[in-house]
Design a protein around this motif. Structure first.
Motif, PDB file in Angstrom:
ATOM      1  N   HIS A 119     -25.291 -52.257 -88.264  1.00 22.78           N
ATOM      2  CA  HIS A 119     -25.448 -50.972 -87.079  1.00 22.78           C
ATOM      3  C   HIS A 119     -25.348 -49.685 -86.991  1.00 22.78           C
ATOM      4  CE1 HIS A 119     -21.448 -53.011 -86.721  1.00 22.78           C
ATOM      5  NE2 HIS A 119     -21.016 -51.723 -86.176  1.00 22.78           N
ATOM      6  N   ARG A 178     -27.387 -46.335 -86.215  1.00 23.88           N
ATOM      7  CA  ARG A 178     -26.464 -44.978 -85.267  1.00 23.88           C
ATOM      8  C   ARG A 178     -27.492 -44.006 -86.309  1.00 23.88           C
ATOM      9  NH1 ARG A 178     -23.425 -49.146 -81.018  1.00 23.88           N
ATOM     10  NH2 ARG A 178     -25.626 -50.411 -81.167  1.00 23.88           N
ATOM     11  N   VAL A 219     -40.303 -52.703 -79.803  1.00 21.26           N
ATOM     12  CA  VAL A 219     -39.301 -51.885 -79.603  1.00 21.26           C
ATOM     13  C   VAL A 219     -37.866 -51.841 -78.910  1.00 21.26           C
ATOM     14  CG1 VAL A 219     -41.462 -50.609 -77.594  1.00 21.26           C
ATOM     15  CG2 VAL A 219     -39.705 -52.314 -77.199  1.00 21.26           C
ATOM     16  N   PRO A 250     -35.001 -53.189 -81.286  1.00 18.70           N
ATOM     17  CA  PRO A 250     -34.228 -52.545 -82.097  1.00 18.70           C
ATOM     18  C   PRO A 250     -33.516 -51.122 -81.906  1.00 18.70           C
ATOM     19  CG  PRO A 250     -35.684 -53.402 -83.380  1.00 18.70           C
ATOM     20  CD  PRO A 250     -36.614 -54.171 -82.561  1.00 18.70           C
ATOM     21  N   TRP A 264     -31.935 -50.387 -78.096  1.00 14.10           N
ATOM     22  CA  TRP A 264     -30.681 -51.603 -78.912  1.00 14.10           C
ATOM     23  C   TRP A 264     -29.789 -50.042 -79.481  1.00 14.10           C
ATOM     24  CZ3 TRP A 264     -27.107 -54.185 -76.931  1.00 14.10           C
ATOM     25  CH2 TRP A 264     -25.838 -55.310 -77.617  1.00 14.10           C
ATOM     26  N   ASN A 265     -30.261 -49.647 -80.704  1.00  8.93           N
ATOM     27  CA  ASN A 265     -29.962 -48.514 -81.678  1.00  8.93           C
ATOM     28  C   ASN A 265     -29.132 -46.967 -80.424  1.00  8.93           C
ATOM     29  OD1 ASN A 265     -28.634 -50.271 -83.503  1.00  8.93           O
ATOM     30  ND2 ASN A 265     -31.005 -50.898 -83.321  1.00  8.93           N
ATOM     31  N   LEU A 321     -34.586 -47.285 -72.675  1.00  9.27           N
ATOM     32  CA  LEU A 321     -34.098 -47.336 -71.485  1.00  9.27           C
ATOM     33  C   LEU A 321     -33.600 -47.027 -70.445  1.00  9.27           C
ATOM     34  CD1 LEU A 321     -31.025 -49.284 -73.498  1.00  9.27           C
ATOM     35  CD2 LEU A 321     -32.440 -50.373 -72.768  1.00  9.27           C
ATOM     36  N   ALA A 365     -25.194 -48.654 -70.859  1.00  6.33           N
ATOM     37  CA  ALA A 365     -26.292 -48.724 -71.609  1.00  6.33           C
ATOM     38  C   ALA A 365     -26.465 -49.517 -72.469  1.00  6.33           C
ATOM     39  CB  ALA A 365     -25.692 -48.215 -72.523  1.00  6.33           C
ATOM     40  N   GLY A 366     -25.812 -50.935 -72.120  1.00  4.20           N
ATOM     41  CA  GLY A 366     -25.708 -52.489 -72.726  1.00  4.20           C
ATOM     42  C   GLY A 366     -27.124 -53.357 -71.331  1.00  4.20           C
ATOM     43  N   SER A 410     -29.004 -52.260 -69.586  1.00  3.13           N
ATOM     44  CA  SER A 410     -29.972 -51.357 -68.688  1.00  3.13           C
ATOM     45  C   SER A 410     -31.233 -51.824 -69.004  1.00  3.13           C
ATOM     46  CB  SER A 410     -30.182 -50.395 -69.705  1.00  3.13           C
ATOM     47  OG  SER A 410     -28.807 -49.421 -70.433  1.00  3.13           O
TER      48      SER A 410
END
Lengths: 351, 520
Positions: B334, B338, B364, B366, B369-370, B375, B381-382, B384
């Motif tokens: 991860h 990022r 879309v 990955p 998520w990263n 979003l 963030a998590g 959304s």
């Protein structure tokens, strides 16, 4: 507009259609036998609400790839602990109920974290490991219940005043607070509004959670761990989160169950409670892969309603003792039928 | 003699085969060429009895009618098949995999209690397995479990299983060299010729046209389930390519002098060591410049795929890796994502895709998520939600640009063909807007048209965004066209460098020279 790959297809729900047909048949028989159908319908709604949350609690673990949560007793113990704390503080009514849920959630997070750590170590064999965690955890809790320093005499053995009673009456505390909240009677059917609304809100919450990026990451983890790892998702963390979520919802679930039932049942009572919940989710159409809220609601309702209806009908048509036998036969037979149907369908599909 | 007359296979309204006919003589190696979805695999599966629901048309094998309803029936007539997707049992040893269902038994016990219940003689099995492996020129220990083998080695074990059959009449091969490096592939082709000399009929499906032109006595080219052309006695790869693709087929090539290793570094490896399953790479000291395309060549199992896995943190590593000047902690995919690195894995079925999800979700998720792209940013963030319209628009755009054949963005990705799945995986990488892209075997198992499209895409990602690309491939030919420089991996080390601008022939010669020197 559907975004996800899986749509609602009728052919994927043939076992459910069969169960519904069977239910209609049962209802017809009940009408002919002059059974109190209104009462039974109301009862089926109550059972949907009180068992639904427990079935719903299986969804996060199923979706994150940790299998059916046969360790539900862990979650139930967290919920029981929460309720005992609330009763010990002599909290009553709705505030008492929500205090119980709050304590239950805190206990659920702690126990869920420990339980999740264990399940991360037994990857691939979660279901059987979970069952044994559940069974052994009951024994630990039995020891705890027998020695816990609770002080409300309503919860303790009347003689000696030490150790918890196996069943604690909730009358005067929060028995039926959700069931009676805003309930009304229509055509002889009593609708437990508060209970159904509470269940509905939880369902909505779970449904929405699995549309968020976190929820989708959990589903991806459940479907393919190598993919998830490569996509930068921390697999162990997702699984831990899924288990904690399941445990917390399960803890809330037993609070809902107990307020409807009217008793907190301790000691060995949670031992087998994972099975009806698992059966309900299976009967709802979740067989392998992703679990949907739809499966939970449909499955719980069908499972519990056959349970409610089959008893009186069997009593009316046969000897009285037949009721229990027919009930077990029907409810477990449904599961077996659903499993066999799905198995056959998948084999045909593969070929 | 195998004769196929007017073979038709329907899937609903769609005709996978629309009246194909062909004829294979004993001792003939017959090639089947065609783009993805032209019906090659369907034809092989019918011949192997692996397709349910019947077909129209008639087949005769050695003069008798032949319509197998199961692989078992097919095998009883002496038909063997080597599949595109590897099918080894991970828990069994190499020898057990090779002799499975044909284990040697004590002769007396066999007579007394029958084949199914007699005691096995693992020693004989091992000897047989070793014999089959030796014929392939392989030195794999028959006692090791299949699980630990590299992809190339697994392919060879599968071939050894077919070689071990004594009554083989017809051998069907579906992309047997897709997972092999060129040296390994040559070895396999040699074995096939030997088979043919012994009178076995071989039907051979491959996307590698030069291989097919060199190997096959006759070639049938399929297009949309029909026979588009037949060649007997010699054809060139260009002939085949022309017939298969129809029209508008061209080979792309990297503009030289586009980027150099002297540019600011994107990746710096120092004494880097990666221990991927099945292959290791040690002692890597390498700088990859921004905007540079670096190729990794090598035989399978020699470490060319380990670099990408190690750098992404997907396997144990040692040594130092810097990404844009910053050291990267090991074992944290991860973190790499990022910071703008992204991997296109070689094994797209288990690693590259979520088979039960839709095309758009595969593209879309990955990125969402990263990087938080797509979003709605609410409330955290998590938690959304996705912006569905944006996702679908993005997916539709890429479906068109990449020429992905699918019913729409919401089709399940496991219903697509291999080449199209690979394009979806590339679209996933593009959604991440990577600054460094590791591509492992990006064109494995896809047809020539899709291959050119994929290479063109890699180039355009590189040229539009200045993305550095590290591309590991078994096909020297594509590395020579696309990369600024190519490193040759041999026995777990980077043995030498090949510069761009060479002709394909010189490139291959240069590679062979490096390998020879390293082996000496």
């Amino acid at each position: 507009m559907r975004f996800d790959a899986r749509g609602l297809r009728l052919d994927a729900h043939i076992p459910q259609l069969f169960i519904i047909a069977f239910l209609v048949l049962l209802a017809g028989a009940a009408l002919r036998l002059d059974s109190p159908v209104g009462l039974m319908l109301g009862d089926s709604l109550v059972r949907l609400g009180m068992n639904g949350v427990l079935a719903l609690s299986l969804v996060p673990m199923l979706n994150v790839g940790a299998g059916l949560n046969f360790g539900l007793p862990v979650a139930i113990s967290a919920g029981l602990l929460g309720m005992c704390l609330a009763v010990n503080c002599r909290l009553r009514g709705l505030p008492g109920f929500f205090a119980a849920i709050f304590f239950a959630c805190v206990a659920g997070v702690v126990l869920g974290w420990l339980y999740g750590r264990i399940l991360n170590r037994v990857k691939g064999r979660e279901e059987i490991a979970a069952a044994f965690v559940g069974f052994s955890f009951i024994s630990i809790m039995n020891f705890f219940w027998a020695t816990a320093p609770f002080s409300n005499p309503a919860m303790l053995w009347p003689i000696g005043g030490k150790g918890m009673r196996p069943a604690i009456g909730l009358r005067g505390y929060f028995a039926g607070v959700l069931n009676s909240l805003g309930s009304f009677t229509l055509f002889g059917v009593t609708v437990p509004t508060g209970l159904l609304v509470f269940f509905g809100l939880l369902c909505l919450g779970v449904y929405l959670f699995f549309r968020t990026s976190l929820g989708r990451a959990m589903i991806a983890t459940g479907e393919s761990e190598p993919f998830a790892r490569m996509a930068g998702i921390r697999v162990e963390r997702m699984r831990l989160l899924g288990v904690i979520l399941s445990t917390v919802i399960g803890a809330v679930g037993i609070c809902v169950y107990a307020q409807s039932y009217g008793f907190i049942e301790l000691y060995d009572a949670p031992l087998m409670m994972a099975f009806p919940a698992a059966s309900a989710v299976l009967a709802g159409g979740c067989l392998g892969g992703r679990a949907l809220v739809r499966h939970v609601v449909l499955g719980t309702y069908l499972f519990q309603t056959t349970y409610v209806l089959s008893g009186p009908v069997a009593n009316g048509l046969m000897v009285p003792e037949a009721a229990e036998i027919i009930r077990m036969l029907v409810s477990n037979g449904i599961i077996l039928y659903a499993l066999i149907y799905e198995g056959t369908r998948r084999r045909k599909h593969a070929a | 003699m195998l004769r196929i007359n007017d073979l038709v296979k329907r899937y609903g309204a769609h005709k996978a085969l629309a009246g194909a006919s062909l004829c294979v003589r004993p001792g003939e190696i017959h090639g089947l060429a065609g783009l993805n979805g032209s019906g090659k695999t369907t034809l092989l599966n019918i011949l192997f009895g692996a397709i349910k629901g019947g077909f129209e048309g008639e087949i005769t094998l050695d003069g008798r009618p032949y319509a197998p309803r199961s692989p078992k029936e097919a095998m009883a007539r002496g038909v063997g098949m080597i599949h595109q997707e590897l099918s080894l049992f991970n828990g069994l040893t190499v020898a057990e995999n090779i002799t499975l269902t044909r284990e040697s038994g004590h002769p007396l016990a066999k007579r007394l209690v029958g084949r199914d219940f007699c005691l096995e003689r693992p020693k004989d099995d091992r000897a047989r397995a070793r014999r089959a492996l030796t014929r392939l020129g392989l030195s794999i220990d028959p006692d090791v479990p299949a699980a630990g083998l590299s992809l190339g080695a697994r392919q060879f074990v599968e071939i050894a299983r077919e070689i071990d059959k004594t009554d083989l009449r017809l051998l069907l091969l579906d992309e047997p060299t897709a997972a092999l490096s060129e040296g390994d592939a040559r070895r396999l082709l040699e074995v096939l010729r030997e088979f043919a000399r012994a009178g076995v009929m071989v039907v051979y499906v491959s996307h590698r046209l030069d291989e097919m032109a060199a190997l096959c006595d006759a070639v049938t080219a399929l297009r949309d389930g029909e026979v588009a052309a037949r060649f007997s006695g010699g054809c060139s790869p260009e002939d085949l390519a022309g017939v298969m693709a129809g029209k508008g087929y061209s080979r792309i090539r990297r503009k030289t002098g586009f980027a150099s290793e002297n540019a600011e570094p994107a990746l710096e490896f120092a004494d880097f060591e990666a221990d991927a399953p099945g292959e290791r790479l040690t002692g890597v000291n390498l700088r990859v410049g921004r905007g540079e395309i670096v190729g990794l060549a090598g035989l399978s199992g020699h470490g060319k795929l380990a670099l990408a896995k190690g750098a992404m943190g997907l396997c144990p590593v040692r040594g130092e890796l810097r990404l844009f000047g910053e050291p990267v902690p090991a074992g944290r995919p991860h973190e790499m994502l990022r910071r703008g690195a992204c991997l296109l894995p070689e094994d797209r079925r288990t690693m590259g895709l979520l088979p039960g999800h839709s095309v758009v979700e595969n593209m879309v998720l990955p990125a969402a998520w990263n990087t938080g792209r797509f979003l709605r940013r609410f409330p955290g963030a998590g938690l959304s939600f996705l912006r569905r319209r944006e996702c679908e628009a993005f997916a539709e755009g890429l479906i068109e640009r990449l020429g992905i054949k699918c019913a729409g963005p919401r089709q399940r990705v496991d219903q697509l063909s291999g080449g199209n799945q690979q394009k979806v995986a590339i679209a996933r990488a593009m959604a991440l807007s990577p600054r460094v892209l590791f591509a492992c075997e990006p064109t494995r198992g896809v047809d020539i048209a899709a291959k050119e499209r994929i290479l063109a895409l890699l180039l355009s990602i590189n040229e539009e965004r200045g993305t550095s690309v590290v591309m590991a491939s078994s096909e020297l030919e594509e590395l020579s066209r696309v990369c600024d420089r190519t490193l040759a991996a041999h026995q777990g080390r980077l043995a030498g460098t090949l510069q761009s601008g060479l002709s394909e022939r010189d490139f291959a010669l240069g590679f062979a020279r490096i390998i020879e020197k390293a082996a000496a």
